[in-house]
Design an enzyme around this catalytic site. Sequence first.
Site, PDB file in Angstrom:
ATOM      1  N   PRO A   2       0.836  -1.209   0.000  1.00  0.00           N
ATOM      2  CA  PRO A   2       0.000   0.000   0.000  1.00  0.00           C
ATOM      3  C   PRO A   2       0.868   1.255   0.000  1.00  0.00           C
ATOM      4  CG  PRO A   2      -0.829  -1.599   1.581  1.00  0.00           C
ATOM      5  CD  PRO A   2       0.501  -2.115   1.107  1.00  0.00           C
ATOM      6  N   GLU A   3       0.610   2.148  -0.947  1.00  0.00           N
ATOM      7  CA  GLU A   3       1.358   3.396  -1.046  1.00  0.00           C
ATOM      8  C   GLU A   3       0.497   4.533  -0.511  1.00  0.00           C
ATOM      9  OE1 GLU A   3       3.152   3.843  -4.915  1.00  0.00           O
ATOM     10  OE2 GLU A   3       3.502   1.692  -5.105  1.00  0.00           O
ATOM     11  N   LYS A  58       3.435   6.865   4.457  1.00  0.00           N
ATOM     12  CA  LYS A  58       2.658   5.625   4.432  1.00  0.00           C
ATOM     13  C   LYS A  58       2.234   5.177   5.833  1.00  0.00           C
ATOM     14  CE  LYS A  58       5.239   4.063   0.359  1.00  0.00           C
ATOM     15  NZ  LYS A  58       6.112   2.999  -0.194  1.00  0.00           N
ATOM     16  N   HIS A  91      -4.922 -14.496   9.487  1.00  0.00           N
ATOM     17  CA  HIS A  91      -3.960 -13.392   9.512  1.00  0.00           C
ATOM     18  C   HIS A  91      -4.506 -12.133  10.176  1.00  0.00           C
ATOM     19  CE1 HIS A  91      -1.462 -15.875   6.995  1.00  0.00           C
ATOM     20  NE2 HIS A  91      -2.414 -15.955   6.078  1.00  0.00           N
ATOM     21  N   ARG A 110       1.713 -11.232   5.411  1.00  0.00           N
ATOM     22  CA  ARG A 110       3.172 -11.339   5.334  1.00  0.00           C
ATOM     23  C   ARG A 110       3.881 -10.796   6.574  1.00  0.00           C
ATOM     24  NH1 ARG A 110       5.201  -9.623  -0.574  1.00  0.00           N
ATOM     25  NH2 ARG A 110       7.071 -10.624   0.253  1.00  0.00           N
ATOM     26  N   ARG A 152      23.760  14.035  -6.939  1.00  0.00           N
ATOM     27  CA  ARG A 152      23.323  12.666  -6.630  1.00  0.00           C
ATOM     28  C   ARG A 152      23.559  11.776  -7.850  1.00  0.00           C
ATOM     29  NH1 ARG A 152      20.100  11.628  -2.079  1.00  0.00           N
ATOM     30  NH2 ARG A 152      19.646  13.494  -0.858  1.00  0.00           N
ATOM     31  N   ARG A 261      13.426  -3.014  -8.471  1.00  0.00           N
ATOM     32  CA  ARG A 261      12.001  -2.751  -8.582  1.00  0.00           C
ATOM     33  C   ARG A 261      11.592  -2.775 -10.051  1.00  0.00           C
ATOM     34  NH1 ARG A 261      10.120  -0.494  -3.832  1.00  0.00           N
ATOM     35  NH2 ARG A 261       8.106  -1.233  -4.602  1.00  0.00           N
TER      36      ARG A 261
END
EC number: 3.2.2.23
Length: 271
Positions: A2-3, A58, A91, A110, A152, A261
């Site tokens: 979830p973002e 988050k 869960h 998880r 960077r 990713r």
Amino acid sequence: MPELPEVETVRRGIEPHLVGRQIHTVIVRESRLRWPIPLSLTQNLIGQSFLAVGRRGKYLLLSCTQGTIILHLGMSGSLRLVTTNTPHGKHDHLDIVLNNGRCLRFNDPRRFGSVSWTQANPLHHPLLEILGPEPLESLFDGHYLFKHSRHRRTSVKAFIMNHRIVAGVGNIYANEALFLAGIHPRRSASRIGLARYQRLAETTKTVLYNAIQAGGTTLRNFLTSDGKPGYFANQLQIYGRSAHPCPICGTPIRLERIGQRASYYCTQCQH
């Protein structure tokens, strides 16, 4: 995982059902999450009332009479409001039972989520004080990104997903924002000019706002607090669409791993 839009959707869903309600009891079925749930949490919360439900990046901030619950959904976590007689599943690790016969139930297959407690200002908690600005606030703009990207060596995708730079932008929305901004995800963050960063800040805000309005994105197991999926998956332009035609030029969308990713991009539209 979830973002920001999914967490904000959950926040909006649970807030009207929690604020003003007193905590009757707390049931911990499994304390071994990303970090163990504090043993003192059960006794600390009984009798307290919820004052507000906030969000930082988050993280959900459940403000109570004497402190704040800091909750992270991890990779697979969800919060649902159920009646106290609803049978719990395998869960369902935590129930916060309210004084009206309902409970806030935390499910996390998880077990990468976390539940912390603080009596101090939650924004000074070690988990939160390192976070960058909220992407939907005015501080997050092209000038901010340009300033913090100088010298960077990282890719621009890794740069905007760095929670110390900006809070809450995860993989799905980084892919979408970069596509709309026309920026290749591998491009060095330090080699992007102010004008392009201004565009990226705008597309990031647009993507996140639209995702929140759609209730987030459900790709696997994200559900809102009332058990419904998020519908922004129907609006995704590029994420999860490897080999499909680019919605702008028709070139097949490419998939590769960047920083471990999944990264989706168009070789013609993103430079």
